[in-house]
Design a protein around this motif. Structure first.
Motif, PDB file in Angstrom:
ATOM      1  N   ALA A   1     -10.286   8.495  15.950  1.00 32.72           N
ATOM      2  CA  ALA A   1      -9.503   8.640  14.721  1.00 32.72           C
ATOM      3  C   ALA A   1     -10.138   9.684  13.816  1.00 32.72           C
ATOM      4  N   SER A   2      -9.292  10.409  13.102  1.00 34.93           N
ATOM      5  CA  SER A   2      -9.776  11.431  12.175  1.00 34.93           C
ATOM      6  C   SER A   2      -8.743  11.662  11.091  1.00 34.93           C
ATOM      7  N   GLY A   3      -9.126  12.428  10.069  1.00 33.04           N
ATOM      8  CA  GLY A   3      -8.188  12.823   9.028  1.00 33.04           C
ATOM      9  C   GLY A   3      -8.357  12.125   7.702  1.00 33.04           C
ATOM     10  N   GLY A   4      -9.268  11.180   7.626  1.00 31.59           N
ATOM     11  CA  GLY A   4      -9.478  10.487   6.367  1.00 31.59           C
ATOM     12  C   GLY A   4     -10.129  11.378   5.326  1.00 31.59           C
TER      13      GLY A   4
ATOM     14  N   ARG B   1      -2.814  12.951   6.529  1.00 29.72           N
ATOM     15  CA  ARG B   1      -2.322  12.657   7.865  1.00 29.72           C
ATOM     16  C   ARG B   1      -3.490  12.263   8.747  1.00 29.72           C
ATOM     17  N   LEU B   2      -3.457  11.062   9.240  1.00 31.13           N
ATOM     18  CA  LEU B   2      -4.475  10.583  10.163  1.00 31.13           C
ATOM     19  C   LEU B   2      -4.041  10.873  11.591  1.00 31.13           C
ATOM     20  N   SER B   3      -5.009  11.171  12.426  1.00 32.34           N
ATOM     21  CA  SER B   3      -4.750  11.411  13.836  1.00 32.34           C
ATOM     22  C   SER B   3      -5.597  10.468  14.671  1.00 32.34           C
TER      23      SER B   3
ATOM     24  N   GLY C   1      -9.334   2.182   2.250  1.00 32.51           N
ATOM     25  CA  GLY C   1      -9.952   1.381   3.290  1.00 32.51           C
ATOM     26  C   GLY C   1     -10.304   2.218   4.498  1.00 32.51           C
ATOM     27  N   VAL C   2     -10.830   1.551   5.498  1.00 32.61           N
ATOM     28  CA  VAL C   2     -11.095   2.203   6.772  1.00 32.61           C
ATOM     29  C   VAL C   2      -9.877   1.957   7.660  1.00 32.61           C
ATOM     30  N   TYR C   3      -9.346   3.046   8.180  1.00 36.37           N
ATOM     31  CA  TYR C   3      -8.153   2.975   9.017  1.00 36.37           C
ATOM     32  C   TYR C   3      -8.553   3.069  10.491  1.00 36.37           C
TER      33      TYR C   3
ATOM     34  N   VAL D   1     -10.440   6.235   4.215  1.00 39.55           N
ATOM     35  CA  VAL D   1      -9.484   6.787   3.256  1.00 39.55           C
ATOM     36  C   VAL D   1      -9.801   6.179   1.894  1.00 39.55           C
ATOM     37  N   THR D   2     -10.030   7.034   0.922  1.00 45.52           N
ATOM     38  CA  THR D   2     -10.309   6.570  -0.435  1.00 45.52           C
ATOM     39  C   THR D   2      -9.330   7.237  -1.373  1.00 45.52           C
ATOM     40  N   VAL D   3      -8.602   6.423  -2.122  1.00 44.55           N
ATOM     41  CA  VAL D   3      -7.607   6.936  -3.065  1.00 44.55           C
ATOM     42  C   VAL D   3      -8.051   6.570  -4.471  1.00 44.55           C
ATOM     43  N   SER D   4      -8.299   7.576  -5.269  1.00 46.00           N
ATOM     44  CA  SER D   4      -8.731   7.344  -6.648  1.00 46.00           C
ATOM     45  C   SER D   4      -7.521   7.346  -7.571  1.00 46.00           C
TER      46      SER D   4
END
Length: 123
Positions: free
Chosen positions: A5-8, A18-20, A92-94, A119-122
């Protein structure tokens, strides 16, 4: 099969990511695929979205419907999670997951899991 997994990343509320999830060792066709989120301080991985075994049907958690889109590219053995209008509660961690069973993609008893991407959303 091994999943990567990547893209975070760190983004602001309202942004997109976009996560891959790339597979190696086996093609992802004829697999159910899922994305799960582990929120900070939580042990449980919560279903976010998934694709059924045939690849024709997608499923989403109510909290992400209309904002997230899951898709797959069988030629590249990759599954994507397009996340729009991100909210702090999406943090969170996807994890991506896959296996060959013809069962509900929302079930978390997958045979194969990726390593997770943060993924961290502020706000």
């Amino acid at each position: 099969v091994q999943l990567q997994a990547s893209g975070g990343g760190l983004v602001q509320a309202g942004d997109s990511l976009r996560l891959s999830c790339a597979a190696s060792g086996r093609t992802l066709s004829r697999h159910r695929l899922g994305w799960f989120r582990q929120a900070p301080g939580k042990e449980e991985r919560v279903f976010v979205g998934g694709i059924g075994w045939t690849g024709g049907t997608t499923y989403y958690a109510d909290s992400v419907k209309g904002r997230f889109t899951i898709s797959r590219n069988n030629a590249k053995d990759t599954v994507y999670l397009q996340m729009n209008n991100l909210k702090p509660e999406d943090t969170g961690v996807y994890y991506c997951a896959a296996d060959q069973r013809r069962i509900d993609p929302a079930r978390d008893d997958y045979g194969y899991w990726g390593q997770g991407t943060q993924v961290t959303v502020s706000s």
